[in-house]
Scaffold this motif. Structure first.
Motif, PDB file in Angstrom:
ATOM      1  N   LEU A  26       0.811  -1.218   0.000  1.00  0.00           N
ATOM      2  CA  LEU A  26       0.000   0.000   0.000  1.00  0.00           C
ATOM      3  C   LEU A  26       0.845   1.268   0.000  1.00  0.00           C
ATOM      4  N   SER A  81      -8.676  -3.790  -0.394  1.00  0.00           N
ATOM      5  CA  SER A  81      -7.800  -2.623  -0.292  1.00  0.00           C
ATOM      6  C   SER A  81      -6.467  -2.852  -0.981  1.00  0.00           C
ATOM      7  N   SER A  84      -6.897  -2.236  -4.824  1.00  0.00           N
ATOM      8  CA  SER A  84      -7.205  -0.814  -5.043  1.00  0.00           C
ATOM      9  C   SER A  84      -6.119   0.102  -4.475  1.00  0.00           C
ATOM     10  N   HIS A  85      -5.110  -0.466  -3.798  1.00  0.00           N
ATOM     11  CA  HIS A  85      -4.011   0.310  -3.190  1.00  0.00           C
ATOM     12  C   HIS A  85      -4.545   1.447  -2.323  1.00  0.00           C
ATOM     13  N   SER A  86      -5.511   1.117  -1.461  1.00  0.00           N
ATOM     14  CA  SER A  86      -6.159   2.130  -0.634  1.00  0.00           C
ATOM     15  C   SER A  86      -6.032   1.767   0.840  1.00  0.00           C
ATOM     16  N   LEU A  89      -9.393   2.265   2.647  1.00  0.00           N
ATOM     17  CA  LEU A  89     -10.320   1.142   2.549  1.00  0.00           C
ATOM     18  C   LEU A  89      -9.949   0.052   3.551  1.00  0.00           C
TER      19      LEU A  89
END
Length: 381
Positions: A26, A81, A84-86, A89
């Protein structure tokens, strides 16, 4: 019910062996990744206070299933997450999982209510054994799954398993009648009333909180000892040592059977004395791995003896308020855990393993003192 408790409670510990991988994927620093451990604990504490009392005012079967579906949703969001590289989240999913995984703490008093007369202790012990094994095994299982399919797979498997258990429980659990007809605000206010009304709720909650604080000193420092110059173990080896605690978790079932025989006081006193013996062995564990392993086993078993005997006592205080009493007790229990972790970290910085052992033994003595106070309350009452 035991398997569900283990899965729900263990979900809050999935992240601990995955933090470095999460930080790398991330693009966050290790400290930010580690913050999700605290987030999981804080959200679980809020769930204990705000959601567990609902077990006395709502139909419990429906409440448990709803909480499980929401917890599974949180795990799914955490798993998504990664692609989505969040980090936001992941934080949302972690918070949801922690908040709604308190389904386990609705099931424990429900087990006591469903048990046949004279077997509630064994029922609580069995369900709590599942819960404790889930917590202890979660880190190791998460590490294995991450190695096989990446850290996202851990959350995906957890979400699917939780939904599958919800389907099984929907088929197996009977509908439970609503216990009280109170509004939500009145239910929350009654938590303080229960604390003031029942001296043995206070004494038993303190025994649980201090006992968990004692063991949290161990959990917050053992990796520092085992990875240090004395042993030089890697993360995988340290995680495998943690499995030793599963044997201690089986003490919960033994303690439940003792409670059914009216032996809560003897079980509690034995647990308090074993806690001190365990820390004497752990102090020797600074230079003997066998002494450390034996001390770890004894301390963990002692905590289960205290915890299960506590729950059997407090659930009998006011059967129609079991969920609210459990909320009061478990909140105190986890406040003790957080306090013990802080004390352990401070003691390690001051004097290493010797300081941690002294802190653990001191908290053990305080636990034993409250055990003796509770024995006096039992004689008076």
């Amino acid at each position: 019910m035991a398997a569900t408790c283990g899965l729900c409670a263990g979900a809050n510990y999935f992240n601990q062996p995955l933090l470095h991988s999460i930080a790398q994927e991330l693009g966050v620093h290790d400290g930010q990744a580690a913050s999700i451990v605290t987030l999981a604990q804080v959200s679980y504490a809020f769930g204990l206070l705000l959601l567990v009392p609902l077990g006395d005012m709502l139909e419990r079967r429906r409440l448990v299933l709803s909480l499980m579906v929401l917890a599974a949703t949180g795990m799914a969001l955490s798993g998504l997450s990664g692609p989505s590289h969040s980090f936001a989240l992941l934080a949302l999913g972690t918070g949801m999982t922690g908040l709604f995984s308190v389904a386990a703490q609705v099931l424990v008093p429900m087990a006591a209510s469903l048990a046949a007369p004279g077997t509630s202790g064994r029922a609580v012990g069995l369900v709590m054994s599942g819960l404790l094994i889930g917590i202890l095994a979660a880190r190791s299982v998460a590490g294995v799954l991450s190695g096989l399919g990446g850290w996202n797979a851990v959350y995906g498997v957890g979400a699917v398993a939780t939904l599958a258990m919800a389907v099984l429980l929907a088929r197996a659990l009977p509908r439970a009648p609503v216990v009280v007809r109170l509004g939500y605000g009145a239910v929350l206010r009654s938590l303080g009333q229960l604390w003031r009304q029942h001296p043995r709720l206070r004494s038993r909650a303190l025994i649980g909180g201090l006992g968990f604080a004692t063991v949290s000193v161990l959990f917050s420092t053992m990796a520092l000892l085992l990875a240090g110059p004395a042993y030089g173990l890697n993360d995988t080896q340290i995680g495998l040592i943690g499995i030793v605690g599963i044997a201690g978790a089986l003490m919960a079932n033994v303690a439940g059977r003792m409670a059914d025989r009216g032996r809560e006081q003897a079980t509690t006193l034995t647990g308090g004395l074993l806690m001190l013996l365990g820390w004497a062995l752990l102090w020797q564990g600074g230079h003997s791995l066998w002494a450390f392993l034996l001390g770890f086993l004894v301390v963990d078993g002692a905590l289960q003896a205290l915890h299960i005997s506590n729950q059997n006592v407090v659930y009998a205080l006011e059967p129609q308020a079991r969920s609210r009493i459990n909320a009061v007790y478990m909140t105190t229990y986890f406040v003790g855990a957080a306090s013990g972790s802080a004390v352990g970290a401070w003691a390690w910085l001051q004097a290493g393993w010797g300081g941690a052992s002294l802190a653990g033994a001191t908290l053990g003595l305080l636990t034993l003192a409250v055990v003796l106070w509770d024995r006096r309350l039992a004689r008076v009452g």
